[in-house]
Design an enzyme around this catalytic site. Structure first.
Site, PDB file in Angstrom:
ATOM      1  N   ASN A   1       0.845  -1.185   0.000  1.00  0.00           N
ATOM      2  CA  ASN A   1       0.000   0.000   0.000  1.00  0.00           C
ATOM      3  C   ASN A   1       0.884   1.240   0.000  1.00  0.00           C
ATOM      4  O   ASN A   1       1.352   1.687   1.041  1.00  0.00           O
ATOM      5  CB  ASN A   1      -0.907  -0.019   1.225  1.00  0.00           C
ATOM      6  N   ASP A   2       1.105   1.787  -1.180  1.00  0.00           N
ATOM      7  CA  ASP A   2       1.990   2.941  -1.335  1.00  0.00           C
ATOM      8  C   ASP A   2       1.562   4.133  -0.491  1.00  0.00           C
ATOM      9  O   ASP A   2       2.294   5.106  -0.364  1.00  0.00           O
ATOM     10  CB  ASP A   2       1.983   3.402  -2.796  1.00  0.00           C
ATOM     11  N   CYS A   3       0.334   4.071  -0.007  1.00  0.00           N
ATOM     12  CA  CYS A   3      -0.222   5.243   0.672  1.00  0.00           C
ATOM     13  C   CYS A   3      -0.165   5.138   2.191  1.00  0.00           C
ATOM     14  O   CYS A   3      -0.607   6.045   2.885  1.00  0.00           O
ATOM     15  CB  CYS A   3      -1.666   5.456   0.222  1.00  0.00           C
TER      16      CYS A   3
END
Ligand code: BGC
Ligand code: NOJ
Length: 813
Positions: free
Chosen positions: A488-490
């Site tokens: 999850n890049d976020c």
């Protein structure tokens, strides 16, 4: 509501109205030359790299949308004092109401057919196999009873190569454009005089009655694609571009008797010349290669042959895995569209779509490794080459660049590294390749680190360092450190960004000593086991035992510190506070660790896995799929980063992030929950939600990255179609999870997990040279369960590798 229909026999989606909720696109090209093309023939072309070798220009985020593309205009004089009739067979940009319209998106081609007042034009667009060109095969027909004089105009707008520079550096670029015109061929040669060895050509196989190469002259300074001056007046200006905006346009004046047909072939090509063969003379490029290319398509018969070859290629590719069941919509996705999308994601990674500009990101490390999972059975040779390219961007310590540029194959410095899940995906991709092919020799290939040949080591050493990267980067709970982010890049736990505009991906230290990811822990158990198995098969017993020990410790750490009571925790933040816990106010539960830990089998025997799935149903599942987290974030959290920057219900903040829905499907099959698995498979499957296209809005034949979740006012609306790991993962979840056809090191395993309503299925699967004709059925009351190959019962539902060309397999469950 539907906007078209599937034609499974032709492997096409037939769009029946140009007014789709969004442009519905297709990808043409399968190797180096690519074209994105929408249902109104909008789109753009590039060679290899959508940023660095852009051939035609595209204005994203425009209104009206999708104006640039591969335009044909039909014009007819309506008599003195009357406005001419002007229309596009694909409706845009003129938007004259057509008498009939269709767009058939097929495997590597799109066909537009439009008719108006007794004239029908069809425009077949494709990139031939192994050709750096987009071909349009165009047919005009007079269906009426009177002779007609019409005109046909073509139009493309060239891009000055580097799409990013082209869109920003006008003080230079308005002065550099150069072209040459030879017969019906327009050569776009901007920068060829200096540091480029390539040009593009836009040609046709007919003599023309006019041409233009300067867009502002063709359109007129205040004209537009919808109303170009030259088309309105019925006369190209034969303009020669000097700077400004080079374009290619042809004019043909055509007389058609009743029933008469006229065909013409257009081509948009890319040519490279060796340094010492660049010029014919000071002012003229060497055209030899361009002329050879044009000759290859100068007759209808040659174009038809190239088109047939393309169809044949796709036929061969898609025949490798085929299923026939009581669920035609599933069959259609498995046999056609899901595999097709896997090929596209393999080619594009996340670089160029109608939502990815092609200028931002290159190929993602983790993305490309995952794309392999869905693609490897189609062209294992290309998967092999890709694994080696990706591995070459790994750093000596096992970490890796997060992205690389397809043209240069070099790591992308701007984003750098520090995404701590990345290394483990290399194991996942390589393992899938080996299981599919049995080719362990890939592990001996010498592969550079950081693209430096001096640092080359066998691929096996890359895997070792991937595995060890996690082992040597553990936090206070014995769980893996997250770095900048995991899948999850976020979820940016070391970022702490307070300035608008700062990149969540690169702000803050690339690593903190505390923030940990339960998701990476699950990955480590799942793919660590693959690594362990590879070590054992390679005879590396000590190493395998050592790996086993680390995996067991990790499993324990997850069950001790990564378990919240009813579900798996998501992470620990930089202050060692739990995330994704009932103790939190927002985002008490996340999808990712539930999917990954259960797929890894963590808590399967002790009950946590089943509880985790139950919590997913109770807290995350909706009628359109499983949301990423719940409740959504309503505040911005400095310590969590981008995830809390999105409005509730979209993207990584409680959107239905499709990529990880198949993780849940797979996890359910690990627990034998067949109906639950099937239910979720259907929910996000485009063919099953075709009827709500007006809500879903993106293409009903491919997966999108995201569907708005229940906390969004646009619940059910999808975004970011095509380039998503959802393609590969849903293919795995259906082919391996539900249908249960799983490549293994020593053969093909068939362990279906079918929903109650499905009695069985038939499949054809090419595996290591043998085509297996598989029948799965439910055992009757007194029937023996098991797997038989050509009548011989086998152990453990395993089809051993065979030398036969064909074999028939019966599986009774
Ligand atoms: C998106 C992510 C993406 C990231 C990196 C974010 O804005 O929400 O899905 O992975 O950017 O490009
Ligand atoms: C899209 C990115 O391409 C992918 O790598 C990432 O895992 C997801 N977004 C989730 O953030």
């Amino acid at each position: 509501m539907k906007f078209g229909h599937f034609d499974d026999k032709e492997r096409e989606y037939v769009i029946e109205t140009p007014r789709t909720p969004l442009p519905w696109i297709n990808y043409l090209g399968n190797r180096d030359f690519f074209t994105l093309i929408s249902n109104t023939a909008g789109g753009y072309a590039f060679y290899r790299d959508a940023r660095l070798r852009r051939i035609t220009r595209y204005r994203y985020n425009n209104n009206p949308m999708d104006q640039e593309g591969f335009r044909l205009y039909v014009r007819e004089d309506m008599g003195p004092g009357k406005a001419p009739l002007i229309w596009n067979p694909s409706w845009q940009p003129v938007k004259t109401e057509l008498d009939s319209y269709s767009c058939r998106h097929g495997m590597g081609y799109s066909v537009f057919t439009g008719s108006k007042d007794g004239i029908t034009v069809s425009q077949t667009m494709f990139v031939p196999e192994n050709e750096n060109a987009l071909i349009y095969h165009v047919k005009l027909k007079n269906d009426g009873k009177t002779p007609r004089n019409i005109q046909l105009f073509s139009f493309v707008e060239f891009c000055l190569w580097d799409a990013n520079d082209d869109a920003t550096n006008f003080q230079r670029n308005y002065s550099t454009g150069e072209v040459e015109i030879h017969g019906s061929a327009i050569y776009h040669k901007t920068e060829y005089r200096e540091r480029r060895n390539h040009y593009s050509i836009f040609w046709c196989n007919r003599e023309v009655d006019g041409f233009d190469t300067d867009m502002d002259i063709f359109n007129g300074p205040y004209g537009s694609a919808a109303a170009p001056d030259a088309v309105i007046e019925g006369k190209c200006r034969n303009s020669v571009a000097h700077g400004w905006r080079p374009c290619g346009a042809h004019q043909m004046d055509i007389s058609l008797k009743p029933g008469e047909e006229y065909t013409v072939v257009f081509g948009l090509g890319y040519i490279e010349n060796p340094e010492d063969e660049k010029w014919e003379n000071l002012d003229a490029v060497n055209r030899t290669r361009a002329e050879q290319m044009m000759i290859r398509y100068n007759t209808d018969a040659k174009v038809d042959a190239a088109f047939a070859e393309l169809k044949d290629t796709w036929d061969r590719l898609l025949r490798k895995f085929n299923v026939s069941s009581s669920e035609p919509r599933m069959d259609r996705m498995v046999n056609i569209w899901n595999q097709y999308q896997c090929m596209v994601t393999f080619n594009m990674s996340r670089s160029a779509s109608y939502f990815e500009s092609g200028m931002g990101r290159g190929m993602g490390f983790r993305d490309s490794c995952q794309d392999l999972l869905g693609f490897v059975h189609m062209i294992p040779g290309r998967a092999r080459a890709r694994i080696l390219d990706i591995a070459a961007t790994q750093f000596p310590d096992g970490s890796s660049y997060h992205q690389y540029q397809p043209l240069t194959k070099r790591g992308n410095m701007a984003v750098g590294s520090g995404f701590n899940d990345d290394p483990l995906w290399l194991i996942a991709g390589t393992d899938a390749y080996i299981r599919e092919t049995g080719d362990f020799s890939i592990l001996d290939e010498m592969v550079p680190f950081d693209n430096n040949e001096d640092l080359a080591q066998p691929l096996m050493e890359h895997l070792r360092r991937s595995f060890n990267y996690t082992v040597t980067h553990l936090g206070p709970h014995g769980l893996p450190l997250i770095g900048r982010a995991d899948w999850n890049d976020c979820l940016n736990l070391n970022c702490f960004s307070s300035q608008p505009g700062e990149s969540f991906q690169t702000t803050g230290p690339s690593e903190g000593p505390v923030a940990e990811s339960v998701f990476i822990a699950g990955m480590f158990v799942k793919y660590g086991r693959a690594y362990e198995a590879i070590c054992r098969i390679q005879g590396l017993k000590l190493e395998a035992d050592e790996a086993e020990k680390h995996i067991a410790e990790m499993e324990k750490a997850v069950l001790t510190h990564g378990w919240d009571g009813e579900w798996f925790l998501r992470a620990y933040d930089a202050f060692s506070r739990p995330i994704g816990s009932h103790k939190n106010e927002e985002a008490q539960i996340f999808i990712e660790p539930q999917g990954m830990c259960v797929m890894a089998g963590i808590g399967k025997d002790t009950g946590e896995a089943a509880k985790s799935m139950k919590s997913v149903h109770e807290r995350l599942e909706t009628k359109y799929g499983v949301v990423l987290n719940n409740p959504p974030f309503r505040h911005y959290h400095l310590e969590l980063g981008e995830i809390s920057s999105y409005p509730p219900g979209v993207k990584e903040n409680a959107g239905i992030f499709c990529h990880n829905n198949p993780w849940i499907t797979m996890a359910e099959t690990v627990l034998g929950h067949a109906d639950e698995a099937w239910d979720l498979y259907q929910k996000i499957c485009p063919a099953y939600i075709e009827d709500i296209s007006e809500i879903h809005r993106t293409e009903p034949y491919v997966y999108s990255q995201m569907i708005a979740g229940k906390d969004s006012p646009r619940f059910g609306e999808a975004k970011n179609s095509w380039l998503t790991g959802t393609a590969a993962w849903t293919f795995l979840s259906i082919s391996q999870g539900i249908l249960g056809i799983v490549p293994d090191y020593d053969g093909l395993r068939v362990t279906p997990c079918l929903p109650r309503k499905m009695k069985g299925y038939k499949a054809s699967r090419l595996f290591r040279g043998t085509t297996y004709d598989i029948t799965v059925e439910r055992a009757g009351k007194d029937e023996e369960k098991g797997l038989w190959v050509d009548g011989e019962k086998q152990k453990d539902y395993l089809i051993p590798v065979s030398k036969k060309e064909e074999a028939s397999v019966l599986v009774r469950i």
